[in-house]
Design a protein around this motif. Structure first.
Motif, PDB file in Angstrom:
ATOM      1  N   ILE A 172      -2.386   8.731  10.835  1.00  0.00           N
ATOM      2  CA  ILE A 172      -1.823   7.969   9.712  1.00  0.00           C
ATOM      3  C   ILE A 172      -0.337   7.728   9.952  1.00  0.00           C
ATOM      4  O   ILE A 172       0.153   6.604   9.791  1.00  0.00           O
ATOM      5  CB  ILE A 172      -2.093   8.703   8.383  1.00  0.00           C
ATOM      6  N   ALA A 173       0.371   8.765  10.365  1.00  0.00           N
ATOM      7  CA  ALA A 173       1.811   8.644  10.630  1.00  0.00           C
ATOM      8  C   ALA A 173       2.095   7.570  11.681  1.00  0.00           C
ATOM      9  O   ALA A 173       3.104   6.861  11.584  1.00  0.00           O
ATOM     10  CB  ALA A 173       2.377   9.988  11.079  1.00  0.00           C
ATOM     11  N   ALA A 174       1.199   7.420  12.650  1.00  0.00           N
ATOM     12  CA  ALA A 174       1.385   6.425  13.712  1.00  0.00           C
ATOM     13  C   ALA A 174       1.389   4.995  13.173  1.00  0.00           C
ATOM     14  O   ALA A 174       1.905   4.088  13.828  1.00  0.00           O
ATOM     15  CB  ALA A 174       0.293   6.577  14.769  1.00  0.00           C
ATOM     16  N   LEU A 175       0.857   4.791  11.975  1.00  0.00           N
ATOM     17  CA  LEU A 175       0.754   3.454  11.400  1.00  0.00           C
ATOM     18  C   LEU A 175       1.865   3.121  10.401  1.00  0.00           C
ATOM     19  O   LEU A 175       1.935   2.001   9.915  1.00  0.00           O
ATOM     20  CB  LEU A 175      -0.604   3.312  10.692  1.00  0.00           C
ATOM     21  N   ILE A 176       2.727   4.104  10.111  1.00  0.00           N
ATOM     22  CA  ILE A 176       3.750   3.912   9.081  1.00  0.00           C
ATOM     23  C   ILE A 176       5.123   4.213   9.678  1.00  0.00           C
ATOM     24  O   ILE A 176       5.370   5.333  10.114  1.00  0.00           O
ATOM     25  CB  ILE A 176       3.488   4.834   7.873  1.00  0.00           C
ATOM     26  N   PRO A 177       6.009   3.234   9.695  1.00  0.00           N
ATOM     27  CA  PRO A 177       7.354   3.500  10.226  1.00  0.00           C
ATOM     28  C   PRO A 177       8.042   4.622   9.436  1.00  0.00           C
ATOM     29  O   PRO A 177       7.901   4.712   8.218  1.00  0.00           O
ATOM     30  CB  PRO A 177       8.095   2.175  10.030  1.00  0.00           C
ATOM     31  N   GLU A 178       8.761   5.460  10.136  1.00  0.00           N
ATOM     32  CA  GLU A 178       9.418   6.607   9.506  1.00  0.00           C
ATOM     33  C   GLU A 178      10.351   6.178   8.366  1.00  0.00           C
ATOM     34  O   GLU A 178      10.468   6.880   7.370  1.00  0.00           O
ATOM     35  CB  GLU A 178      10.188   7.423  10.551  1.00  0.00           C
ATOM     36  N   ASP A 179      10.972   5.002   8.472  1.00  0.00           N
ATOM     37  CA  ASP A 179      11.880   4.577   7.391  1.00  0.00           C
ATOM     38  C   ASP A 179      11.126   4.065   6.162  1.00  0.00           C
ATOM     39  O   ASP A 179      11.738   3.653   5.183  1.00  0.00           O
ATOM     40  CB  ASP A 179      12.896   3.547   7.885  1.00  0.00           C
ATOM     41  N   HIS A 180       9.802   4.134   6.198  1.00  0.00           N
ATOM     42  CA  HIS A 180       8.976   3.777   5.044  1.00  0.00           C
ATOM     43  C   HIS A 180       8.369   5.021   4.390  1.00  0.00           C
ATOM     44  O   HIS A 180       7.452   4.910   3.583  1.00  0.00           O
ATOM     45  CB  HIS A 180       7.847   2.827   5.468  1.00  0.00           C
ATOM     46  N   VAL A 181       8.872   6.196   4.767  1.00  0.00           N
ATOM     47  CA  VAL A 181       8.363   7.458   4.234  1.00  0.00           C
ATOM     48  C   VAL A 181       9.401   8.066   3.298  1.00  0.00           C
ATOM     49  O   VAL A 181      10.572   8.210   3.659  1.00  0.00           O
ATOM     50  CB  VAL A 181       8.018   8.449   5.371  1.00  0.00           C
TER      51      VAL A 181
ATOM     52  N   LEU B 131       0.856  -1.180   0.000  1.00  0.00           N
ATOM     53  CA  LEU B 131       0.000   0.000   0.000  1.00  0.00           C
ATOM     54  C   LEU B 131       0.892   1.230   0.000  1.00  0.00           C
ATOM     55  O   LEU B 131       1.809   1.330   0.817  1.00  0.00           O
ATOM     56  CB  LEU B 131      -0.910   0.019   1.236  1.00  0.00           C
ATOM     57  N   LEU B 132       0.620   2.150  -0.918  1.00  0.00           N
ATOM     58  CA  LEU B 132       1.375   3.400  -1.016  1.00  0.00           C
ATOM     59  C   LEU B 132       0.444   4.551  -0.655  1.00  0.00           C
ATOM     60  O   LEU B 132      -0.545   4.798  -1.342  1.00  0.00           O
ATOM     61  CB  LEU B 132       1.930   3.565  -2.431  1.00  0.00           C
ATOM     62  N   VAL B 133       0.750   5.217   0.429  1.00  0.00           N
ATOM     63  CA  VAL B 133      -0.057   6.309   0.958  1.00  0.00           C
ATOM     64  C   VAL B 133       0.589   7.615   0.500  1.00  0.00           C
ATOM     65  O   VAL B 133       1.673   7.964   0.952  1.00  0.00           O
ATOM     66  CB  VAL B 133      -0.149   6.233   2.496  1.00  0.00           C
ATOM     67  N   ILE B 134      -0.086   8.308  -0.399  1.00  0.00           N
ATOM     68  CA  ILE B 134       0.496   9.481  -1.044  1.00  0.00           C
ATOM     69  C   ILE B 134       0.058  10.765  -0.342  1.00  0.00           C
ATOM     70  O   ILE B 134      -1.126  11.091  -0.290  1.00  0.00           O
ATOM     71  CB  ILE B 134       0.108   9.526  -2.544  1.00  0.00           C
TER      72      ILE B 134
ATOM     73  N   THR C 135       4.493   8.724   0.935  1.00  0.00           N
ATOM     74  CA  THR C 135       5.271   9.860   0.441  1.00  0.00           C
ATOM     75  C   THR C 135       4.872  11.092   1.228  1.00  0.00           C
ATOM     76  O   THR C 135       3.777  11.169   1.783  1.00  0.00           O
ATOM     77  CB  THR C 135       5.042  10.132  -1.058  1.00  0.00           C
ATOM     78  N   ARG C 136       5.807  12.036   1.278  1.00  0.00           N
ATOM     79  CA  ARG C 136       5.573  13.303   1.953  1.00  0.00           C
ATOM     80  C   ARG C 136       6.074  14.407   1.017  1.00  0.00           C
ATOM     81  O   ARG C 136       7.269  14.506   0.752  1.00  0.00           O
ATOM     82  CB  ARG C 136       6.323  13.309   3.285  1.00  0.00           C
TER      83      ARG C 136
ATOM     84  N   LEU D   2      10.765   6.593  -4.855  1.00  0.00           N
ATOM     85  CA  LEU D   2       9.749   5.590  -4.512  1.00  0.00           C
ATOM     86  C   LEU D   2       9.636   4.553  -5.632  1.00  0.00           C
ATOM     87  O   LEU D   2       9.623   3.348  -5.369  1.00  0.00           O
ATOM     88  CB  LEU D   2       8.394   6.255  -4.266  1.00  0.00           C
ATOM     89  N   ALA D   3       9.560   5.014  -6.877  1.00  0.00           N
ATOM     90  CA  ALA D   3       9.430   4.090  -8.009  1.00  0.00           C
ATOM     91  C   ALA D   3      10.622   3.133  -8.067  1.00  0.00           C
ATOM     92  O   ALA D   3      10.445   1.924  -8.281  1.00  0.00           O
ATOM     93  CB  ALA D   3       9.285   4.866  -9.317  1.00  0.00           C
ATOM     94  N   ALA D   4      11.821   3.645  -7.843  1.00  0.00           N
ATOM     95  CA  ALA D   4      13.018   2.794  -7.874  1.00  0.00           C
ATOM     96  C   ALA D   4      12.990   1.766  -6.738  1.00  0.00           C
ATOM     97  O   ALA D   4      13.320   0.590  -6.942  1.00  0.00           O
ATOM     98  CB  ALA D   4      14.280   3.653  -7.794  1.00  0.00           C
TER      99      ALA D   4
END
Length: 190
Positions: free
Chosen positions: A96-105, A5-8, A61-62, A116-118
Motif C-alpha cells: 500500500i505504501a508503494a502506491l502513496i507518495p510519502e508527502d500524501h501521508v 481516496l483517503l486510506v486510513i 493517515t498513519r 487531514l480535514a483542514a
C-alpha cells in the motif's frame, strides 16, 4: 470532478500486528485494488499516471504514537502498545505504501486527523466543491468513522463515502455498527 481516496491507518499493527484481525488481513488486497483504481493507467504505470491524472488522488493517515503511549489517556483505555513511531508496526503495509507518495501521508496522534480535514477542506475550496471523498481502511469503528465524521463536519455539503469491502472494524459487529452510524450521518455507501 476531482476524486480523492483517503486510506486510513493501513498499518502493520492494525493488520497482523498487536491489534491485527483476520478481517483486517482480508481487506489488504481490496485496498490495493481500490488505490490502483484511483491512480493506475491501463499499462499499470502507477506513478506516471498518478502525476498525470487530474481527477484522482490518494492520501493516507498513519496512526502515530510515542514510547509513552501507555501513559496517555488512549493508552490507559487501550493498554496495547501499537503504532509507535518508527517501529515496524507503525509502517503502512508495503504494498500500500508503494502506491502513496510519502508527502500524501498524514501522521496522526488521535483517532481523527484535524490536519487531514483542514487539508481536504483547502482542496475542496480550491476546487469550488467539485470533489468527492472516499474512505477505506482501519478500523471502521474508530479511525475511519472519526475521520469520515470530521470531514462531514468540516464540509457538510461534500459527497463523502465509505467502501465497506475495504474497511474492517475491531470486530465484525463493531464494523456493522459504525457503518450504520455513518449512514445516519449521510456518509454514502456505509
Amino acid at each position: 470532478m476531482k476524486k480523492i481516496l483517503l486510506v486510513i491507518d493501513m498499518q502493520n499493527d492494525f493488520i497482523d500486528g498487536s491489534l491485527g484481525t483476520p478481517e483486517a488481513v482480508a481487506i489488504v488486497g481490496n485496498v490495493v485494488k481500490k488505490i490502483e483504481s484511483y491512480i493506475a493507467d491501463p499499462d499499470g504505470d502507477v506513478f506516471e499516471s498518478y502525476i498525470a491524472d487530474p481527477d484522482g488522488d490518494v492520501f493516507a493517515t498513519r496512526d502515530t504514537h510515542q514510547p509513552d503511549y501507555l501513559h496517555t489517556q488512549e493508552g490507559k483505555n487501550l493498554p496495547v502498545e501499537h503504532c509507535i513511531e518508527g517501529s515496524d508496526g507503525w509502517q503502512i503495509r508495503p504494498e500500500i505504501a508503494a502506491l502513496i507518495p510519502e508527502d500524501h501521508v498524514f501522521n496522526k496522534p488521535t483517532f481523527g486527523s484535524t490536519e487531514l480535514a483542514a487539508a481536504m477542506k483547502e482542496l475542496y475550496d480550491a476546487e469550488n466543491g467539485d470533489v468527492t471523498f472516499e474512505l477505506v481502511g482501519l478500523c471502521t469503528d474508530i479511525c475511519v468513522a472519526s475521520n469520515a465524521l470530521l470531514l462531514k463536519a468540516t464540509m457538510p455539503e461534500a459527497v463523502i463515502s465509505i467502501d465497506p469491502a475495504c474497511c474492517a472494524g475491531v470486530t465484525p459487529e463493531k464494523h456493522d455498527a459504525a457503518l450504520e452510524t455513518m449512514r445516519s450521518c449521510q456518509i454514502q455507501g456505509a
